[in-house]
Design an enzyme around this catalytic site. Structure first.
Site, PDB file in Angstrom:
ATOM      1  N   ASN A  97      -1.073  10.353   9.002  1.00  0.00           N
ATOM      2  CA  ASN A  97      -0.144   9.231   9.005  1.00  0.00           C
ATOM      3  C   ASN A  97       1.159   9.663   9.685  1.00  0.00           C
ATOM      4  OD1 ASN A  97      -1.559   7.164   7.524  1.00  0.00           O
ATOM      5  ND2 ASN A  97      -1.218   8.335   5.644  1.00  0.00           N
ATOM      6  N   CYS A 136      -9.335   5.275   8.449  1.00  0.00           N
ATOM      7  CA  CYS A 136      -8.422   4.407   9.167  1.00  0.00           C
ATOM      8  C   CYS A 136      -9.245   3.414   9.972  1.00  0.00           C
ATOM      9  CB  CYS A 136      -7.588   5.285  10.091  1.00  0.00           C
ATOM     10  SG  CYS A 136      -6.546   4.363  11.149  1.00  0.00           S
ATOM     11  N   HIS A 188      -6.321   0.976  -1.936  1.00  0.00           N
ATOM     12  CA  HIS A 188      -5.606  -0.266  -1.611  1.00  0.00           C
ATOM     13  C   HIS A 188      -5.310  -1.050  -2.885  1.00  0.00           C
ATOM     14  CE1 HIS A 188      -6.136  -0.065   2.766  1.00  0.00           C
ATOM     15  NE2 HIS A 188      -7.220   0.609   2.448  1.00  0.00           N
ATOM     16  N   GLU A 206       1.846   0.323   4.337  1.00  0.00           N
ATOM     17  CA  GLU A 206       0.868   1.409   4.335  1.00  0.00           C
ATOM     18  C   GLU A 206       1.401   2.677   3.696  1.00  0.00           C
ATOM     19  OE1 GLU A 206      -1.287   2.629   7.795  1.00  0.00           O
ATOM     20  OE2 GLU A 206      -1.483   0.559   8.462  1.00  0.00           O
ATOM     21  N   CYS A 255      -3.752  -3.277   9.524  1.00  0.00           N
ATOM     22  CA  CYS A 255      -4.411  -2.211   8.770  1.00  0.00           C
ATOM     23  C   CYS A 255      -5.864  -2.613   8.586  1.00  0.00           C
ATOM     24  CB  CYS A 255      -3.711  -2.036   7.422  1.00  0.00           C
ATOM     25  SG  CYS A 255      -4.458  -0.788   6.376  1.00  0.00           S
ATOM     26  N   GLY A 264      -7.243  -2.016   5.190  1.00  0.00           N
ATOM     27  CA  GLY A 264      -6.549  -2.984   4.340  1.00  0.00           C
ATOM     28  C   GLY A 264      -7.187  -4.363   4.442  1.00  0.00           C
TER      29      GLY A 264
HETATM   30  O1  ZDP Z   1      -4.581   5.361   3.556  1.00  0.00           O
HETATM   31  C1  ZDP Z   1      -3.587   5.575   4.249  1.00  0.00           C
HETATM   32  O2  ZDP Z   1      -2.792   6.493   3.976  1.00  0.00           O
HETATM   33  C2  ZDP Z   1      -3.363   4.684   5.484  1.00  0.00           C
HETATM   34  N1  ZDP Z   1      -1.988   4.706   5.885  1.00  0.00           N
HETATM   35  C3  ZDP Z   1      -4.273   5.186   6.567  1.00  0.00           C
HETATM   36  C4  ZDP Z   1      -4.248   4.343   7.792  1.00  0.00           C
HETATM   37  C5  ZDP Z   1      -4.970   3.028   7.612  1.00  0.00           C
HETATM   38  C6  ZDP Z   1      -4.927   2.159   8.837  1.00  0.00           C
HETATM   39  N2  ZDP Z   1      -3.794   1.358   8.951  1.00  0.00           N
HETATM   40  C7  ZDP Z   1      -6.165   1.300   8.959  1.00  0.00           C
HETATM   41  O3  ZDP Z   1      -6.237   0.559   9.925  1.00  0.00           O
HETATM   42  O4  ZDP Z   1      -7.089   1.382   8.167  1.00  0.00           O
HETATM   43  C8  ZDP Z   1      -4.869   2.963  10.039  1.00  0.00           C
END
Ligand code: ZDP
Length: 326
Positions: free
Chosen positions: A104, A113, A204, A257, A266, A269
């Site tokens: 990150n 990700c 999440h 995030e 995300c 997400g």
């Molecule tokens: O779990 C975390 O610490 C996230 N910040 C990782 C990155 C997630 C991301 N935004 C996504 O698209 O899944 C890149």
């Protein structure tokens, strides 16, 4: 713009003296490299404005940058500027094509990700990497095997695997279980937020809100986001999504995030949001749901075989070399 000496090698010639496995290099550049600081070739991609620096790291199990250097690269004033740095590493399990690791923008390392893996698939294709199945890559990640597929229209469809709902795996102390209709209150700023916790490999917290709260959260995200991220009910911290239900097949989300703050999109997400919306009976299982993010739309479905599928864009922005002292 970085131009490799040979199409078969994406390594900057300045690194070749450290990496003898890849040999064919023009003498002039290799000689010049002796005096120059080590340069690391990268390409920058984004998926709906969630942007990443990608590095071809297939010649070593160890990422070319450590956590601190990756965070420096993500700095938007003194670095390249990105939400994360992603490394394409050698395959870690039998039958996979390569592995993904990422940092990150604060240097922490997440398991997965979603937008990043679409960018990684595009990066691999742009480098001429071939998966065992045409147009598809099998990628080892901290969330297990994830399979992105390049579609003819230029978007990438990803089999994101199965969500995890068991509180101890997410991990969370909130009891968002079937007995509680998958909702439990998280207390932030003296208010109880009805939360559904979902892991897509990474944690999440999904919170459905009305239009008024959504607008207020959007205004206050920089101050309230960290309160959710570091809430004691998520011991590994959490990504947080605030969601409005626009229609049975259309959701709108705002994301804070873990380790990266406000981002435009995300992928994990958006998947977690659709899983939470199915669990709380806002949307149907097995149907395409459009998730509107600040950076654009993703199409998500939670299929009957329990796998979550995500489709969205991934675009090359530019190629370059990182100076050795970034
Ligand atoms: O779990 C975390 O610490 C996230 N910040 C990782 C990155 C997630 C991301 N935004 C996504 O698209 O899944 C890149």
């Amino acid at each position: 713009m970085y131009e490799p000496c040979f199409a078969s090698s994406f390594l900057p010639s300045s690194l070749v003296h450290q990496r003898p496995a890849r040999t064919r290099v023009c003498t002039v550049r290799a000689t010049a490299a002796v005096a120059a600081p080590a340069m690391t070739a990268f390409r920058k991609y984004h998926g709906l404005g969630n942007d990443f620096v990608l590095i071809d790291n297939r010649d070593s199990e160890t990422p070319a940058l450590g956590a601190e250097a990756a965070a420096a690269v993500c700095d938007r004033h003194t670095g390249v500027g990105a939400d994360g740095v992603i490394f394409m590493l050698p395959a870690a399990t039998e039958g996979s094509d390569f592995a993904m690791r990422l940092f990150n923008s604060d240097g922490s390392e997440p398991e997965m990700c979603g937008n990043g893996i679409r960018c990684l698939a595009r990066f691999a294709a742009d480098l001429g990497v071939r998966g065992q199945a045409p147009g598809t890559f099998r990628v080892d990640t901290g969330a297990g095997l994830i399979v992105p597929e390049l579609l003819d229209d230029g978007t990438v469809r990803v089999d994101m695997g199965e969500p995890m709902l068991s509180p101890c795996y997410i991990p969370t102390t909130l009891q968002c279980t079937l007995e509680n209709s998958y909702v439990a209150p998280m207390t932030v700023n003296d208010r109880d937020w009805p939360t559904t916790a979902v892991s897509m490999g990474n944690p999440h917290a999904v919170i459905f809100v009305n239009e008024e709260d959504y607008a207020k959260l959007d205004r206050d995200l920089e101050t309230i986001g960290p309160e959710f991220e570091t809430n004691h009910t998520f011991p590994a911290k959490t990504n947080t999504e605030f969601v409005r239900i626009l229609a049975p097949d259309r959701l709108r989300m705002l994301v804070w995030e873990r380790g990266a703050g406000r981002t435009r999109a995300c992928g994990t997400g958006a998947c977690a949001v659709v899983v939470a919306a199915v669990l709380t009976e806002h949307v149907a299982r097995g149907k395409d749901v459009t998730v509107e993010l600040p950076g654009g739309d993703l199409v998500i479905s939670w299929a009957d075989d329990d796998h979550v599928f995500m489709t969205g864009p991934a675009q090359l922005v530019y190629s370059g070399e990182l100076a050795g002292d970034v």
